[in-house]
Design a protein around this motif. Structure first.
Motif, PDB file in Angstrom:
ATOM      1  N   GLN A 170       0.826  -1.199   0.000  1.00 30.73           N
ATOM      2  CA  GLN A 170       0.000   0.000   0.000  1.00 30.73           C
ATOM      3  C   GLN A 170       0.864   1.254   0.000  1.00 30.73           C
ATOM      4  OE1 GLN A 170      -2.410  -0.928   3.450  1.00 30.73           O
ATOM      5  NE2 GLN A 170      -4.146  -1.560   2.198  1.00 30.73           N
ATOM      6  N   ILE A 173       2.031   1.807  -3.514  1.00 37.24           N
ATOM      7  CA  ILE A 173       0.992   2.441  -4.337  1.00 37.24           C
ATOM      8  C   ILE A 173       0.922   3.933  -4.053  1.00 37.24           C
ATOM      9  CG2 ILE A 173      -1.513   2.579  -4.708  1.00 37.24           C
ATOM     10  CD1 ILE A 173      -1.610  -0.441  -4.293  1.00 37.24           C
ATOM     11  N   THR A 376       0.960   0.037 -10.742  1.00 37.82           N
ATOM     12  CA  THR A 376      -0.027   0.212  -9.676  1.00 37.82           C
ATOM     13  C   THR A 376      -1.104  -0.861  -9.745  1.00 37.82           C
ATOM     14  OG1 THR A 376       0.340   2.613  -9.644  1.00 37.82           O
ATOM     15  CG2 THR A 376      -1.702   1.801  -8.669  1.00 37.82           C
ATOM     16  N   ASP A 377      -1.610  -1.134 -10.958  1.00 41.75           N
ATOM     17  CA  ASP A 377      -2.638  -2.168 -11.123  1.00 41.75           C
ATOM     18  C   ASP A 377      -2.108  -3.534 -10.680  1.00 41.75           C
ATOM     19  OD1 ASP A 377      -4.423  -0.332 -12.103  1.00 41.75           O
ATOM     20  OD2 ASP A 377      -4.107  -0.841 -14.213  1.00 41.75           O
ATOM     21  N   LYS A 380      -1.955  -3.640  -6.894  1.00 42.12           N
ATOM     22  CA  LYS A 380      -3.302  -3.799  -6.317  1.00 42.12           C
ATOM     23  C   LYS A 380      -3.787  -5.231  -6.455  1.00 42.12           C
ATOM     24  CE  LYS A 380      -4.925   0.963  -7.026  1.00 42.12           C
ATOM     25  NZ  LYS A 380      -5.862   1.831  -7.785  1.00 42.12           N
TER      26      LYS A 380
END
Length: 432
Positions: A170, A173, A376-377, A380
């Protein structure tokens, strides 16, 4: 293993604060029970009552349940003394029959969510209630106390590692988002010439505090001078016409997820391909997207149609820059549902470089941000897999699918769970 009703080892605690000075606790489906100051701001859209007198007392080891959201998992065993809303239920757990940390894990499984939902009263999900007497009548299977403790100890250690890994990702990100916003800000405010990678030769004061200096040859214009606000509304949902709601637009990226559900929204707007949609409800979410098809959208969007002075592609990036979003968000109205309006947004002063530079900036940002969004994707998705693994691990441990006494020794001897990405990114290979 024994099967017992909750009422055999739990008793509802009926104690209320006389001063309201105890620590206020919050209850969430995501984290269980925490002091409110440690919980995310987004969990508390409403305001706190002026006085906390009469709030229910909670002691460390108690089960706290929001019985209006029990079907979603809004409960947990508290590690803290404190108080909660009198609308919640608090239960004292008899430690002679149940190990409290085991109960916390046991109840936070998908199976128990489904049991609680089935026993809740109400017509629709938002109205479901699991009242204390019904909850206490539900049966649960419990292993011996020593097994309960072994399972809780195992899960405490294992989930703490998993939670640290999630926190690490996290933070990654968040850093990627900060880096992305820095690139956007530098490009749309002229801190760098994207064609050369160097600053412009000369700058001038923009006259806007949050913008600072801008390139000498750039113009400063109010948004309403370079884009029209399309305010006409339609009163009826058009079948077969693409529809965009706020929730269909991804924050900060502008990606649109198709909506196949018809709307009951009474206020709708039409848009054309090339229009820029700006979400005026909670503008801090940066729901900004440029359309590539004709369609209809919810009335909470401002529909902006560009003039010959600005490119829609450039305006999309500009309106999604954090400096612009922060400025617009600084003047919203409404406490629970903050929103802005065209009068304020339209008067926002923006940087307007020459059209060839707008094209260069938009193309530069498309190329530069694509890889950041991809990473980022991927991160996640890793978090989703790790959370799925965590959920399965808890369920398998508390239901006896794995022998935690053997698993603990094997786990720590082989380092099968570490904070290493590769060791945990494929959860299906662990403990199965």
């Amino acid at each position: 293993m024994i099967r017992s009703r909750f009422k055999h080892f739990m008793l509802e605690r009926i104690e209320f604060s006389t001063t309201g000075e105890e620590t206020l606790l919050s209850v969430s489906e995501y984290y269980g029970v925490k002091p409110r100051v440690k919980a995310s701001d987004q969990d508390f859209a409403g305001s706190t009552a002026n006085s906390l007198k009469g709030y229910r007392k909670v002691y460390a080891g108690d089960l706290v349940m929001n019985y209006m959201l029990a079907w979603k998992g809004a409960y947990g065993v508290s590690k803290y003394d404190g108080i909660v809303s009198p609308a919640y239920a608090v239960f004292r757990i008899d430690s002679k029959y149940a190990y409290r940390r085991f109960i916390h894990y046991r109840l936070r499984t998908e199976h128990m969510h489904s049991v609680f939902k089935a026993r809740s009263k109400g017509i629709i999900d938002s109205r479901l209630r699991l009242y204390p007497d019904v909850f206490l009548s539900i049966e649960i299977t419990l292993p011996d106390l020593d097994i309960q403790q072994a399972i809780a100890d195992f899960l405490d250690r294992d989930t703490s590692l998993i939670d640290r890994l999630i926190e690490k990702k996290q933070k990654k990100i968040k850093l990627l988002e900060e880096y992305k916003q820095a690139i956007i800000h530098q490009a749309v405010t002229g801190r760098i010439d994207v064609r050369t990678g160097q600053p412009y030769p000369t700058y001038k004061p923009s006259g806007v505090e949050w913008l600072g200096d801008v390139p000498e040859h750039w113009e400063m214009n109010r948004l309403k001078s370079v884009a029209y606000h399309i305010s006409s509304q339609i009163n009826e949902f058009k079948q077969g016409v693409p529809y965009i709601a706020l929730e269909n637009v991804e924050s900060w990226t502008g990606r649109v997820v198709p909506n196949c559900i018809e709307t009951t929204e009474s206020q709708l707007k039409c848009f054309q391909s090339g229009d820029v949609l700006f979400g005026k409800l909670r503008p801090y979410l940066a729901k900004v997207t440029r359309t590539n098809f004709d369609g209809q959208c919810v009335g909470e969007f401002l529909v902006l149609r560009v003039t010959d002075e600005i490119l829609g592609h450039f305006l999309e990036h500009l309106l999604r820059s954090k400096s612009v979003i922060d400025w617009i968000s600084s003047s919203t109205f409404g406490a629970r549902m903050p929103r802005t309006d065209w009068q304020f947004v339209g008067n926002t002063i923006l940087t307007v470089p020459p059209l060839p530079e707008q094209t260069a900036i938009a193309d530069f940002l498309d190329n530069s941000l694509a890889n950041i969004v991809k990473i980022t994707d991927h991160t996640k998705r890793q978090i989703e897999l790790i959370r799925e693994y965590r959920t399965r691990l808890i369920a398998d441990a508390v239901t006896g699918r794995i022998d935690v006494r053997e698993a603990v020794e094997e786990l720590w001897q082989t380092n099968s769970v570490t904070c290493d990405d590769e060791a945990i990114s494929n959860p299906s290979e662990q403990h199965y």
